[in-house]
Write a protein that holds these residues in place. Sequence first.
Motif, mmCIF file in Angstrom:
data_model
loop_
_atom_site.group_PDB
_atom_site.id
_atom_site.type_symbol
_atom_site.label_atom_id
_atom_site.label_comp_id
_atom_site.label_asym_id
_atom_site.label_seq_id
_atom_site.Cartn_x
_atom_site.Cartn_y
_atom_site.Cartn_z
ATOM 1 N N VAL A 173 27.806 35.288 52.604
ATOM 2 C CA VAL A 173 26.762 35.120 51.590
ATOM 3 C C VAL A 173 25.432 34.917 52.301
ATOM 4 N N VAL A 174 24.453 35.714 51.922
ATOM 5 C CA VAL A 174 23.116 35.616 52.500
ATOM 6 C C VAL A 174 22.166 35.035 51.462
ATOM 7 N N THR A 175 21.404 34.019 51.830
ATOM 8 C CA THR A 175 20.324 33.533 50.978
ATOM 9 C C THR A 175 19.019 34.138 51.477
ATOM 10 N N TYR A 176 18.384 34.914 50.624
ATOM 11 C CA TYR A 176 17.198 35.684 50.998
ATOM 12 C C TYR A 176 15.975 34.982 50.411
ATOM 13 N N HIS A 177 15.173 34.366 51.275
ATOM 14 C CA HIS A 177 14.030 33.585 50.800
ATOM 15 C C HIS A 177 12.750 34.405 50.699
ATOM 16 N N SER A 178 12.499 35.279 51.689
ATOM 17 C CA SER A 178 11.209 35.962 51.704
ATOM 18 C C SER A 178 11.279 37.230 52.540
ATOM 19 N N ASP A 179 10.508 38.239 52.109
ATOM 20 C CA ASP A 179 10.297 39.412 52.952
ATOM 21 C C ASP A 179 9.407 39.027 54.128
ATOM 22 N N ILE A 180 9.445 39.838 55.162
ATOM 23 C CA ILE A 180 8.452 39.709 56.227
ATOM 24 C C ILE A 180 7.164 40.350 55.720
ATOM 25 N N VAL A 181 6.100 39.574 55.644
ATOM 26 C CA VAL A 181 4.862 40.036 55.031
ATOM 27 C C VAL A 181 3.795 40.363 56.075
ATOM 28 N N ARG A 182 3.589 39.473 57.016
ATOM 29 C CA ARG A 182 2.464 39.615 57.945
ATOM 30 C C ARG A 182 2.870 40.271 59.266
ATOM 31 N N GLN A 183 4.059 39.981 59.738
ATOM 32 C CA GLN A 183 4.481 40.403 61.079
ATOM 33 C C GLN A 183 5.094 41.808 61.018
ATOM 34 N N GLN A 184 4.254 42.798 60.732
ATOM 35 C CA GLN A 184 4.748 44.154 60.507
ATOM 36 C C GLN A 184 5.335 44.790 61.770
ATOM 37 N N ARG A 226 22.414 37.705 43.343
ATOM 38 C CA ARG A 226 22.545 36.693 42.307
ATOM 39 C C ARG A 226 21.362 35.730 42.423
ATOM 40 N N VAL A 227 20.822 35.302 41.283
ATOM 41 C CA VAL A 227 19.655 34.413 41.280
ATOM 42 C C VAL A 227 20.103 32.961 41.207
ATOM 43 N N VAL A 228 19.694 32.182 42.191
ATOM 44 C CA VAL A 228 19.888 30.729 42.176
ATOM 45 C C VAL A 228 18.541 30.103 42.538
ATOM 46 N N PRO A 229 17.803 29.594 41.562
ATOM 47 C CA PRO A 229 16.479 29.029 41.857
ATOM 48 C C PRO A 229 16.570 27.776 42.714
ATOM 49 N N LEU A 230 15.469 27.467 43.377
ATOM 50 C CA LEU A 230 15.343 26.200 44.094
ATOM 51 C C LEU A 230 15.234 25.066 43.074
ATOM 52 N N SER A 231 15.215 23.837 43.553
ATOM 53 C CA SER A 231 15.298 22.715 42.626
ATOM 54 C C SER A 231 14.462 21.540 43.110
ATOM 55 N N VAL A 232 14.371 20.546 42.243
ATOM 56 C CA VAL A 232 13.605 19.338 42.522
ATOM 57 C C VAL A 232 14.282 18.177 41.802
ATOM 58 N N ASP A 233 14.010 16.962 42.255
ATOM 59 C CA ASP A 233 14.538 15.760 41.602
ATOM 60 C C ASP A 233 13.525 15.300 40.556
#
Length: 273
Positions: A1-12, A54-61
């Motif tokens: 299972v891979v959790t994908y947080h962000s594309d590489i944006v700046r470091q092309q 699959r979408v699993v949002p981040l969370s907060v207390d």
Amino acid sequence: VVTYHSDIVRQQRLLQAYRPLLHTTLRRAARIIATSAPYIRSSPFLPRYAGKCRVVPLSVDPARFGNVNPELIQAIRAQHGLDQDQHVALSVGVLRYYKGLHILLDAMREIDAVLLVVGDGPERERLAQVAGEYGVAERVRFAGKAPDDQLPAYYHAADLFVLASHLRAEAFGIVLLEAMAAGLPVISTELGTGTSEVNQHGVTGFVVPPDDPRALARAVQSVLHNASLREYMGQQAQQRILTHYTHDRMIEGTLKVYEEACSLYHASGKRKL
């Protein structure tokens, strides 16, 4: 299972070398967790693997940011020279290139409020210079990094929260969750990422185009100068956190993804890609 947080944006240049490995990893993954549906759709990599995302949002207390000592709130306002009747717009986060704070400082020329900036980072000195150039330095407070035990009180010391990020490196914006849990209306930008899923336009706040200081200023002003709208959006923001973004919801969603991935092994006795 891979959790994908962000594309590489700046470091092309790095991306050119990394791209084959990334595709191999995503192709071989049983399931891919993304933190929002918009990110799956807008990513240059994820759409071809959408069937296993699959979408699993981040969370907060919510309790941490919902219950704050009023005396600490007043102490923070006094520490930063905030009068009782002054409107306060808040920004929280590491001061990085993609946070769009230079755009927010430009917008401050048309905003009748004090901007409280919580956080530190490589853009700190440049932003202080920009504030001077725009003539808003007297209405901007650079508070530095807040201690963890005081951070919730900073949210309660403000009238609304602004996330002015202008690049996709802002993949989710967990500070939006913190602000909403504290009952603040939020102003964010449309990046095609999770920020616009967290913040519901016209309900928990407003979503404006990125890199548009005039639109940002209009949205902030409309909330600051309408007490009933601030109250409504703040209440809706807190309710949205309780409904969608608690730790229990995130844990439940994550477990379901892993159970689904494991079932691929059990069904056929081998990994089914």
